[in-house]
Design an enzyme around this catalytic site. Structure first.
Site, mmCIF file in Angstrom:
data_model
loop_
_atom_site.group_PDB
_atom_site.id
_atom_site.type_symbol
_atom_site.label_atom_id
_atom_site.label_comp_id
_atom_site.label_asym_id
_atom_site.label_seq_id
_atom_site.Cartn_x
_atom_site.Cartn_y
_atom_site.Cartn_z
ATOM 1 N N ASP A 10 1.061 -1.324 0.118
ATOM 2 C CA ASP A 10 -0.077 -0.031 -0.103
ATOM 3 C C ASP A 10 0.935 1.108 0.095
ATOM 4 O O ASP A 10 1.892 1.243 0.856
ATOM 5 C CB ASP A 10 -0.853 0.024 1.148
ATOM 6 C CG ASP A 10 -1.970 0.781 1.398
ATOM 7 O OD1 ASP A 10 -2.746 1.065 0.376
ATOM 8 O OD2 ASP A 10 -1.737 1.979 2.235
ATOM 9 N N GLU A 53 1.875 -0.377 -4.960
ATOM 10 C CA GLU A 53 0.614 0.812 -5.155
ATOM 11 C C GLU A 53 1.559 1.654 -5.542
ATOM 12 O O GLU A 53 2.074 2.433 -4.450
ATOM 13 C CB GLU A 53 -0.215 0.845 -4.246
ATOM 14 C CG GLU A 53 -1.227 1.994 -4.469
ATOM 15 C CD GLU A 53 -2.110 2.501 -3.283
ATOM 16 O OE1 GLU A 53 -3.284 2.559 -3.683
ATOM 17 O OE2 GLU A 53 -1.507 2.402 -2.315
#
Lengths: 105, 704
Positions: B349, B386
């Protein structure tokens, strides 16, 4: 857990469990089962009606019974309380044992 | 023979102890006792605090003697503990000097960053004791799971089909019918659904211990309790979230999760974890002491020169990922999940934060990313970034990868959404995205599997909402609809929200089929969002992070209500899996390098061999089956005609390879039963030299 009661006859190990099978009680039970390795055990039967709780360590004893007692050992859990059944099912240990209401030798 | 050092050398507070070993960090079972090891570069002293499980007051506080400290690590073996009934923490003394980064407070009991199980939130949503002086409690777990010969699956990356999902949301809805809703055990019951859909990888949204009560509040709009449902806020990196396990109340979440992984592997499904190493749940200077802040604030967090928290995560603090100690912790953590839980890969993330230096500046060759790329234990793990952060760093196509990292391809989502809703200017981008984004990756020597292609993910609209709403509807989040992205590239097909107009609904259905088809015929790794295979809606909410409610939960009655979507989704997945030519690892060369007479890919338009490269809504391409996977396997030749125009168009067909004829595999304009055909059952097209592709629809042909 108070002392478990164990018998061994005709390849069948019968163990009556009482109270909690947790990290305190499990090693002693495992030690007992270890003494029977190589003695021709075909079935390990845990009578669990008076068992109140089984912990991670307790389940590991059952796995040990299934895997280390000898080839093709069947493990039975007889009349466990619902809470114990739940723990067995939630954690996926049901594949290691047969849960039954009674045991006929 | 037993070790000769398994006896205590002294007593502290009535407990037999001896000097421990600094490695491994954390609490480890050793013969007769537990080895506790904890790092702090600036603490002046440290106490080990021991609790019986769930008891508010500790039963022992054991100060580490000075000679139990090696370097900056305190370690001690304590004998005779009941490890299953134990919870432990630390108290650190040290300077209170925020300007220089130090925030020690000896009054706080701190969780071990290496805790492998954490108590305190054992049952999801059960109100905690807010006055508990130690709310997140480190526990000890045995690492002796019986894997029965399992190991990570090592599927080729380009063959993956990823299903992004939330463990709780998957089965929490009563319609799931599972025995243990909202848990790892519940998910296990639904593995047949995943198998039937045909995905071979699940990407689990955060399953590490997080606090669902973080920022909990009552929504003014709905009166409902809002929780941190998604979980992008880590309490402990090494521990699975107890509240996601049915057996969490028995502290058996570790076994439950491992069993799930083993069962998924047995069905050929890999497991990727969404890991959140960009920040922790401690927030900024106003946040709680959970662990890192009180152990060694200056080491664990990126701080400004005057000691405030950098906030590149948008969540109050930023983990100091390129500090060598933190880097080591992250590496230890991932190795632990890969080896102890058989995890197949990780999605990071806000991964761009992992490439920032300790002063926040982006680095060209971040040591952490390099370590992960070349780690011997992680070498077969999928690593997916990401590739952006909340501090403005956007690295899709430029994330430092050493050829090992794939990226969530945000440009795929943006270009393809635009193209899907009929924006001709997106055609040029769509062509690149369908080919696996060579414009982003080829020049770096990275193949198509660097690109994780997705139209929807947890963040933003789900697929049904993408074709049902022009704007977000996040009122239920209680932030006056100010949260969530305003840039959705969505189109409601003529009516905002649910509609009774059959024309609108038919168009939405077709757009959903178009979306599935575009994903399945694109090179790269397709990723679909839980529920999109059955037309699940989130009622226009594009930011469900706080919705532990039916807005987020998968409603399994959708399977019946939207049976046509489910059948199409399964069919389009099966089509992709049947055709290796859709799953190349290398980029197209736009030439014939196997002697088939046609190039690996050729682009067409409404006229064969005559493509428009931009400003068009009619695109077609042909993939030569003899070039499948670089010519290493044989496949059928495929032809795909995409008409995103609102009018029907004729597409002149290129000749199929000699001795074959075109057959219809997919036609998104058709109803169930005629929209997607099983391999081998595709109806022949006859001798037509042209096909009519209906408005806003796609046809895929197979030559045989």
């Amino acid at each position: 857990m108070s002392d478990f009661i164990a018998t061994f006859e005709n390849g069948v190990v019968k163990i009556i469990l009482e109270g909690k099978l947790d990290a305190l009680a499990a090693p002693k039970l495992a030690d007992h089962l270890k003494t029977l390795v190589g003695q021709g055990v075909s079935k390990v039967v845990f009578f669990a009606e008076k068992l109140t709780f089984i912990s991670s360590a307790g389940l590991r004893v059952i796995v040990f019974a299934k895997q280390k007692m000898g080839a093709d050992v069947s493990v039975f859990l007889i009349k466990p309380p619902q809470e114990v059944v739940d723990v067995v099912n939630m954690t996926g240990f049901e594949g290691f044992l047969q849960i039954q209401e009674t045991f006929e030798a | 023979m037993d070790r000769i050092d398994i006896f205590p050398t002294r007593e502290i507070g009535g407990f037999p102890v001896r000097a421990g070993t600094p490695l491994p960090f954390g609490a480890s079972l050793v013969p007769g006792g537990v080895n506790f090891s904890i790092f702090s570069s600036a603490a002046t002293s440290c106490d080990l605090v021991l609790f019986r499980k769930r008891e508010r007051e500790p039963f022992a506080i054991l100060p580490f003697p000075e000679d139990f400290r090696i370097g900056d690590v305190f370690s001690m073996v304590v004998f005779g503990l009941e490890e299953e009934e134990l919870e432990y923490g630390y108290r650190m003394d040290g300077p209170w000097d925020p300007e220089h980064g130090h925030r020690f407070d000896k009054g706080k009991i701190l969780m071990d960053p290496y805790a492998r199980a954490i108590g305190g939130r054992d049952v999801w949503g059960e109100d905690p004791d807010w006055s508990d002086p130690y709310p997140h409690r480190a526990r000890i777990v045995p690492d002796d799971f019986d894997w029965q010969g399992d190991r990570p699956l090592r599927l080729p990356t380009e063959d993956l089909l990823v299903y992004e999902m939330h463990v709780r949301g998957f089965t929490r809805h009563e319609s799931s019918g599972v025995k243990y809703p909202g848990t790892f055990a519940g998910m296990r019951e639904k593995i047949p659904h995943l198998k039937e859909l045909g995905v071979n990888c699940v990407e689990l949204m955060p399953i590490h211990e997080y606090d669902e009560f973080e920022n909990s509040r009552i929504s003014e709009a709905t009166g409902e309790r809002l929780l941190n449902y998604w979980g992008y806020s880590n309490v402990g990196f090494f521990a699975p979230k107890a509240g996601l396990a049915a057996s969490g109340r028995y502290s058996m979440q570790v076994d439950e999760l491992k069993t799930l992984v083993r069962n998924l592997h047995q069905e050929g499904i890999e497991v990727i974890l969404d890991v959140v190493f960009n920040h922790t749940a401690e927030g900024d200077h106003r946040g709680p002491y959970i662990s890192y802040r009180g152990l060694d604030n200056k080491t664990y967090y990126m701080l400004t020169p005057d000691g405030w928290y950098y906030n590149f995560s948008g969540c109050g603090n930023t983990l100091n990922c390129n500090n060598p100690v933190v880097r080591g912790m992250i590496l230890d953590c991932l190795r632990y999940w890969a080896s102890e839980y058989h995890i197949d890969g990780f999605r990071f993330d806000l991964a761009s934060i992992l490439g920032r230096a300790q002063n926040g500046a982006p680095m060209a060759a971040p040591p952490l990313l390099e370590s992960l790329a070349f780690d011997p234990i992680l070498s077969r793990c999928k690593l997916i970034a990401e590739a952006w952060d909340a501090g403005g760093l956007y690295q899709v196509g430029s994330f430092p990868s050493w050829g090992r990292w794939a990226e969530w391809n945000g440009k795929y989502r943006d270009d393809m959404r635009d193209f899907l809703r009929g924006e001709a200017k997106a055609a040029g981008g769509a062509i690149q995205r369908i080919m696996g984004s060579p414009d982003l990756y080829a020049h770096k020597g990275q193949g198509t599997s660097s690109s994780v292609n997705f139209l929807t993910c947890h963040d933003g609209f789900c697929l049904m909402d993408l074709v049902s709403y022009n704007g977000k509807h996040n009122e239920a989040n209680g932030e006056n609809n100010n949260d969530g992205s305003n840039d959705n590239a969505s189109w409601n097909c003529g009516w905002e929200g649910p509609s009774t107009d059959p024309w609108v609904n038919a168009l939405r259905l077709r757009q959903i089929k178009n979306a599935w088809t575009l994903l399945m015929v694109s090179q790269g790794i397709p990723m679909v969002l839980m529920g999109d295979e059955m037309g699940n809606t989130q009622q226009g909410n594009n930011n469900c992070y706080c919705q532990d409610s039916p807005i987020s939960w998968l409603d399994w009655t959708d399977l019946e209500r939207n049976g046509e979507i489910h059948r199409f989704a399964k069919g389009s997945v099966a089509f992709r899996m049947a055709h290796p030519v859709l799953r190349n690892s290398g980029h197209f060369q736009h030439r014939d390098y196997v002697g088939s007479g046609i190039p690996d890919i050729s682009w067409h338009g409404t006229k064969a061999w005559n493509a428009s490269w931009s400003d068009t809504l009619t695109l077609a391409f042909m993939l030569c089956g003899k070039h499948a996977k670089g010519g290493s396997v044989q496949d059928d030749t495929l032809y795909c005609a995409i008409n995103m125009h609102w009018e029907m168009h004729g597409f002149e067909l290129p000749d199929p390879p000699p001795g074959t004829r075109w057959h219809v595999a997919i036609n998104t304009a058709m109803g169930s039963g005629q929209d997607v055909w099983e391999s081998g059952a595709e109806p022949p097209l006859g001798d037509a030299r042209e096909i009519l592709v209906a408005d806003r629809s796609i046809m895929v042909l197979v030559a045989r």
